[in-house]
Design an enzyme around this catalytic site. Structure first.
Site: not given
Ligand code: NAD
Length: 476
Positions: A246, A280, A457
């Site tokens: 997501e 999001c 989900e």
């Molecule tokens: P992010 O991608 O920076 O981090 C998300 C998670 O991934 C964190 O736990 C982070 O530690 C982990 N992560 C970082 N690098 C990784 C790697 N190389 N491999 C695996 N995991 C890794 O996102 P964020 O800044 O925490 O959240 C904001 C983003 O989330 C926005 O783009 C938002 O739109 C999205 N979001 C989407 C939904 C949805 O359901 N579609 C809901 C909420 C947020």
């Protein structure tokens, strides 16, 4: 306060820690969070693998009891948990309490789902043969979550994972260890056998790839940004691992000439700026037909300017801070880019408050065009753009002109247009006369195109990801 890892039923801190800073007041350190490394992760996966077979054989009643306990406690403590959430993430206290309550409701829902796991019985095309289709747990699932819904998103992954008999390793976002720790602490007292649920706090860039690459982990459910999601997808492809992503959004809200103006303004204000636009599903593109455009922009600008921005825990505050300095700088940079590309910007300045935090005024960018970066890339802050269009058909085309497809909204009193939009909006969720953000917990959540990948989900549909289907043939 210490936020620890939970590995095989043991709380571990390690030597390396990271401060958890309140974005409303950087002098307020919420706690110190453990920073797990690959050895801790290995132990967490080993604990989950060891505990998975027994939990996969647990009865629906055992699973119900565990999930119901967790949901009941979260609901009873929603004010306290909501306060912790607002303190570490920065959404307003009512929003924080609302999110905590949502997490409790999700556990309650999946407590019921544990009792309703079903299959199919079919006749075979061969005489005398019966067919049964049943669902089995996947095994160990790795859950990777973002910072913007620090209790609800972990809840909507953990609850179905446990309800369908899986063991879990949760890796929450670095900025919000407090909520994950609080949730783990409740889960640890729920009667769930040690090792079935494990929490590792630490850097995603190390723990994430470690989780994805480990063959003992059978499935990954990720919520976060598109670049991270794409990297995980490539790695999961190499390991042939089940995957659910997501990711981001660039959600349109269409406002037609025949819309109820007050309702359209209210829905747009909520969709664009509540939770500091850090959703999001936020309405970041407001696509407005020309007959209502000027009235809509004037009314929305007034309402936006009147929003009370401040410390998330202060009574009367309607918009809390941005989550951190990096995100704030990104928001301001996008506003600058929009201005340079010809947009007219109202609001959007950094704000000073009594405490030192990451405050900014919400921003409305008008006179934008589809090719501007602000209309193509996710900002993830309190910034909404207005595009003027001539007809409903133009509005629909503009709404779909994006790489994303999470949520799509329309404000109209026309049944014809509402019905057509629901059928033709390229998004996983379509809202009529409602904000693009704000969803129920018992129905599927997810998007199309670049926003989502894999099974949906939430609700009954969560079974698709958290179970494996088995087809049995019996000659009686
Ligand atoms: P992010 O991608 O920076 O981090 C998300 C998670 O991934 C964190 O736990 C982070 O530690 C982990 N992560 C970082 N690098 C990784 C790697 N190389 N491999 C695996 N995991 C890794 O996102 P964020 O800044 O925490 O959240 C904001 C983003 O989330 C926005 O783009 C938002 O739109 C999205 N979001 C989407 C939904 C949805 O359901 N579609 C809901 C909420 C947020």
């Amino acid at each position: 306060m210490e936020f620890r890892n939970l590995i095989g039923g043991e709380w571990t801190m390690g030597d390396d820690t990271r401060p958890n800073v309140n974005p409303s007041d950087v002098s307020d350190i919420v706690g110190q969070a453990a920073q797990a490394g690959l050895t801790d992760l290995d132990q967490a996966i080993a604990a989950a693998s060891g505990a998975a077979p027994a939990w996969s054989a647990s009865t629906p009643q055992q699973r119900f009891d565990v999930l119901d306990f967790i949901g009941t406690e979260i609901l009873a403590r929603k004010d306290e948990l909501g306060r912790l959430l607002s303190r570490e993430e920065g959404k307003t206290l009512p929003e924080g309490i609302g999110e905590a309550a949502r997490a409790g409701q999700i556990f309650k829902f999946f407590a019921g789902e544990a009792l309703r796991i079903s299959g199919d019985v079919l006749a075979s095309v061969r005489p005398g043969v019966g067919i049964d289709v049943t669902r089995s747990p996947v095994g160990v699932v790795g859950l990777i979550t973002p910072w913007n819904f620090p209790i609800a998103i972990p809840a909507w992954k953990i609850a179905p994972a446990l309800a369908f008999g899986n063991a879990v390793v949760l890796k929450p976002a670095e900025l919000v260890p407090g909520c994950a720790h609080a949730l783990a602490e409740i889960i640890a007292r729920s009667g769930l056998p040690a090792g079935v649920f494990n929490l590792v706090l630490g850097p995603g860039s190390i723990l994430g790839p470690g989780l994805v690459a480990d063959d003992r982990v059978k499935a990954i459910s990720f919520t976060g940004s598109v670049p991270t999601g794409r990297g995980i997808a490539a790695d999961c492809g190499r390991h042939l691992k089940k995957l659910q992503l997501e990711m981001g959004g660039k959600n349109p809200m269409v406002v037609l000439d025949d819309a109820d103006l007050d309702l359209a303004v209210e829905a747009s204000l909520n969709g664009a700026f509540f939770s500091t636009g850090q959703r999001c599903t936020a309405s970041s593109r407001l696509i407005v037909t020309e007959g209502i455009h000027d009235r809509f922009v004037a009314a929305l600008s007034d309402r936006m300017a009147a929003l009370n921005v401040g410390h998330a825990l202060e009574t009367g505050v309607q918009m809390g801070p941005v989550v951190d300095e990096r995100q704030l700088a990104q928001n301001l940079e996008y506003i600058d880019i929009a201005r340079k590309e010809g947009g007219m910007v109202t609001g959007g300045a950094r704000l000073e408050r009594k405490t030192q935090g990451f405050f900014m005024a919400p921003a409305l960018v008008t006179e934008t065009t589809a090719d501007m970066r602000i209309n193509r890339e996710e900002v993830f802050g309190p910034v909404a753009n207005v595009m003027r269009v001539k007809t409903y058909e133009d509005a629909l085309a503009a709404a779909n002109d994006t790489a994303f497809g999470l949520s799509s909204g329309i404000c109209t009193t026309s049944l014809k247009h509402a019905t057509h939009f629901k059928a033709h909006a390229e998004a996983g969720m379509v809202m009529v006369n409602l904000p693009t953000a704000g969803v129920d917990y018992h129905v599927p959540f997810g998007g199309t195109k670049g926003s989502s990948f894999g099974a949906r989900e939430q609700g009954r549909y969560a079974a698709e990801f958290y179970t494996t289907v088995k087809t049995g043939y019996t000659l009686a």
